[in-house]
Design a protein around this motif. Structure first.
Motif, short mmCIF file in Angstrom:
data_model
loop_
_atom_site.label_atom_id
_atom_site.label_comp_id
_atom_site.label_asym_id
_atom_site.label_seq_id
_atom_site.Cartn_x
_atom_site.Cartn_y
_atom_site.Cartn_z
N THR A 256 0.81 -1.23 0.00
CA THR A 256 0.00 0.00 0.00
C THR A 256 0.84 1.27 0.00
O THR A 256 0.30 2.35 -0.25
CB THR A 256 -0.93 0.02 1.22
OG1 THR A 256 -0.14 -0.05 2.43
CG2 THR A 256 -1.90 -1.16 1.19
N ARG A 257 2.12 1.17 0.30
CA ARG A 257 2.96 2.37 0.40
C ARG A 257 4.17 2.25 -0.53
O ARG A 257 4.73 1.17 -0.70
CB ARG A 257 3.44 2.57 1.86
CG ARG A 257 2.30 2.84 2.83
CD ARG A 257 2.79 2.97 4.27
NE ARG A 257 3.29 1.70 4.79
CZ ARG A 257 4.53 1.49 5.17
NH1 ARG A 257 5.44 2.46 5.07
NH2 ARG A 257 4.90 0.33 5.64
N TYR A 292 -3.61 -4.74 -9.27
CA TYR A 292 -4.20 -4.35 -8.00
C TYR A 292 -4.90 -5.53 -7.33
O TYR A 292 -5.07 -6.59 -7.92
CB TYR A 292 -5.18 -3.19 -8.23
CG TYR A 292 -4.53 -1.97 -8.82
CD1 TYR A 292 -3.80 -1.08 -8.02
CD2 TYR A 292 -4.61 -1.70 -10.18
CE1 TYR A 292 -3.18 0.03 -8.56
CE2 TYR A 292 -4.00 -0.59 -10.73
CZ TYR A 292 -3.28 0.27 -9.93
OH TYR A 292 -2.66 1.36 -10.48
N GLU A 328 -2.53 6.57 -4.11
CA GLU A 328 -3.41 6.85 -2.98
C GLU A 328 -4.53 5.82 -2.93
O GLU A 328 -5.20 5.55 -3.92
CB GLU A 328 -4.00 8.26 -3.09
CG GLU A 328 -2.95 9.36 -2.97
CD GLU A 328 -3.60 10.73 -3.00
OE1 GLU A 328 -4.84 10.80 -3.04
OE2 GLU A 328 -2.86 11.73 -3.01
N ASP A 329 -4.72 5.26 -1.76
CA ASP A 329 -5.80 4.30 -1.52
C ASP A 329 -5.76 3.12 -2.50
O ASP A 329 -6.79 2.73 -3.07
CB ASP A 329 -7.16 4.99 -1.62
CG ASP A 329 -7.31 6.11 -0.59
OD1 ASP A 329 -6.84 5.92 0.55
OD2 ASP A 329 -7.88 7.15 -0.93
N ARG A 331 -4.17 -0.94 -3.32
CA ARG A 331 -3.59 -2.17 -2.77
C ARG A 331 -3.04 -2.94 -3.96
O ARG A 331 -3.79 -3.35 -4.86
CB ARG A 331 -4.62 -2.99 -2.02
CG ARG A 331 -5.28 -2.24 -0.86
CD ARG A 331 -6.25 -3.13 -0.09
NE ARG A 331 -5.54 -4.19 0.60
CZ ARG A 331 -4.99 -4.05 1.81
NH1 ARG A 331 -5.05 -2.88 2.44
NH2 ARG A 331 -4.38 -5.06 2.38
#
Length: 369
Positions: A256-257, A292, A328-329, A331
């Motif tokens: 996620t980051r 994703y 952003e947001d 996965r």
């Protein structure tokens, strides 16, 4: 006429060359590839002594060191591997001119009409392996069958230093009994999806209509439909043009980051850099593939001013493309890096690639074959 196809795969090639040339490495676990100091070192090839500890190609060097603290890291000598690969190719050429190299250490041979009139593909494979052992002091494994797919699977069945023959009368039953995990392009994620659909073997896939397989697996569904029946009509192509080199990885947990993703990109960039050196090419276009958590997939590409095989440049470009994709947001379950547009070609610049609902591993398989 049915083809007679041999797939020759050298055993732990880089590591075996190093052990042959350096007696102090013989019988010891060695890894050819990036040193574990710093970040991003990746194992190119591990000796069989190291593989007993779970060390594998494309594994981060730090992980290899954790699994096998006594492992010896060796700096690759691609010029030597290229030289030895040429010697192996010369041995192949004694039997056929239809040779399709996949990399420095493996190739397909069509021996339907062999130069020495041996006729038996099994005997030819045995002769080639014996010659490699006698002249080069290295071992190879071989798969023999009626097409590329089957020959490639067969070559892995009795490694190291063995060979397997899948004859015409055995093809149908062999494919019906083959677990879906053994199908090229089927990784853990796709295998889990197949299991959820009740597909565990080739026999299960054969029961499905092509349209249904395509609906579930995209373009790869066409491949699964045909290969479950043992059908692979691709010829051995001596003048096959290399179009791209790639590496990708599916993660145990979604990322996620960006700071989580950069080390993964670094590992992928190392792998691609090894493959560029292995094939002695440089590319201009860097493509990042992003899948994703919902299985939506995109690619982003950039064409550089000049061709490169520099891992740092590839990593920087891939990181910039990933960051610009919007994090952003999200996965992310899979990342990949591909290099294309080799010396002298043209390509797109900073353009999104088409979504590909098929298996990217399968696409890479066809690019390499």
């Amino acid at each position: 006429m049915q083809r007679k196809i041999i797939h020759i795969d050298m055993d732990a090639f880089y590591a075996s060359v190093e052990q042959r040339d350096h007696p102090e490495y013989r019988g010891k676990p060695i890894a050819v590839g990036g040193l574990p100091e710093g970040r991003g070192g990746v194992v190119a090839t591990a000796s069989y002594e190291a593989r007993k500890f779970g060390v594998r190609s494309a594994m981060p060097s730090k992980k290899a060191l954790e699994l096998c603290p006594q492992i010896i890291f060796v700096v690759p000598r691609f010029d030597i591997y290229q030289q030895v690969s040429g010697q192996i190719r010369e041995i192949f050429a004694r039997y056929t001119d239809l040779i399709e190299p996949l990399s420095l250490d493996e190739a397909f041979l069509d021996v339907t009409e062999d130069k020495q009139k041996i006729a038996s593909a099994i005997d030819i494979a045995t002769a080639i392996r014996n010659t490699i052992r006698t002249e080069l002091n290295l071992t190879a494994s071989a798969g023999i069958s009626i097409n590329k797919f089957l020959a490639k699977i067969a070559s892995d069945m009795k490694k190291p230093d063995g060979q397997t023959f899948i004859g015409p009368s055995r093809v149908e039953r062999f494919m019906e009994e083959l677990p879906v995990e053994k199908f090229f392009g089927v990784g853990k994620v796709t295998a889990a999806k197949m299991h959820a659909l009740g597909l565990f073997t080739g026999a299960d896939i054969k029961k499905k209509e092509k349209a249904e397989l395509v609906r579930h697996f995209g373009k790869a569904g066409h491949f699964y439909y045909h290969i479950a029946r043992g059908i692979d009509d691709r010829p051995v192509q001596p003048d096959r043009e290399l179009k791209s080199l790639a590496a990708e990885d599916t993660f145990p947990a979604d990322l996620t980051r960006l700071e989580e993703m950069i080390p993964e990109l670094q590992s992928l960039a190392e792998t691609v850099t090894h493959r560029l050196a292995q094939n002695e090419v440089k590319g201009r276009t860097v493509t990042v593939k992003i899948k994703y958590a919902d299985f939506r997939q995109i690619t982003r590409s950039r064409t550089l001013a000049r061709a490169t095989d520099d891992g740092a440049a590839i990593l920087q470009t891939a990181t910039e493309l990933l960051a610009a994709s919007g994090l952003e947001d999200v996965r992310i379950r899979l990342l990949g890096i591909a290099i294309s547009n080799f010396e002298g070609g043209d390509g797109p610049e900073d353009t999104p690639g088409p979504d590909d609902t098929g298996s990217s591993q399968l696409k890479l398989f066809y690019d390499q074959l």
